[in-house]
Design a protein around this motif. Sequence first.
Motif: not given
Length: 139
Positions: A86-110
Motif C-alpha cells: 500500500h502507498y501509505s508505506q513510503t518504502y513501497w514507493r518506486p523512488w524508495s524501492n527501485r525494485k518496485h516499478v508500479n504504484i498499485l492502489a486498492p481502487q485501481y485493482l477494483k
Amino acid sequence: MPFAKELLEGEGYDIGCGNKGWAFPGAVPIDISLSDNWDAMNLPDQKVDYIFSSHCLEHIPDWVGALDYWKKKLKPGGTLMLYLPHYSQTYWRPWSNRKHVNILAPQYLKDYLVAGGWDNIMVTGPDLNNSFAVVADIP
C-alpha cells in the motif's frame, strides 16, 4: 496466510514466492529465481483453481498484462488472491524501492477487476503491514 488458507483450495500457483519454502502450502511455486523456467509471464500449461501472489505484481512492468494472462490460467470459478504493498508505506514507493516499478492502489485493482468481469471482488484497505489484499473469482 490464515485468510488465504480459508479461501484457496485445489491446485494452484504461487507467483513470485521467492523460494519454494515460502510458497503457499500445496501451490506450485513460480519465481524467476527458481530453475524450472517458469515465471509470472510464462506459467505451466495447466489451468488451476487458484493463483496466489504476494508482493510480486509491483515488480512486473505490465501489471495489467500479467493479470490478463493469469486470468487465462484459472479454471472457471477459479480464485485470484493478491497481497500488495500500500502507498501509505513510503518504502513501497518506486523512488524508495527501485525494485518496485508500479504504484498499485486498492481502487485501481477494483476498477480493473470490475471492468474485466470478475465476480465476488473483495479489496481491503491497508493492514498493519501497510499492504492490502485483493480477492476475485472467474465467473
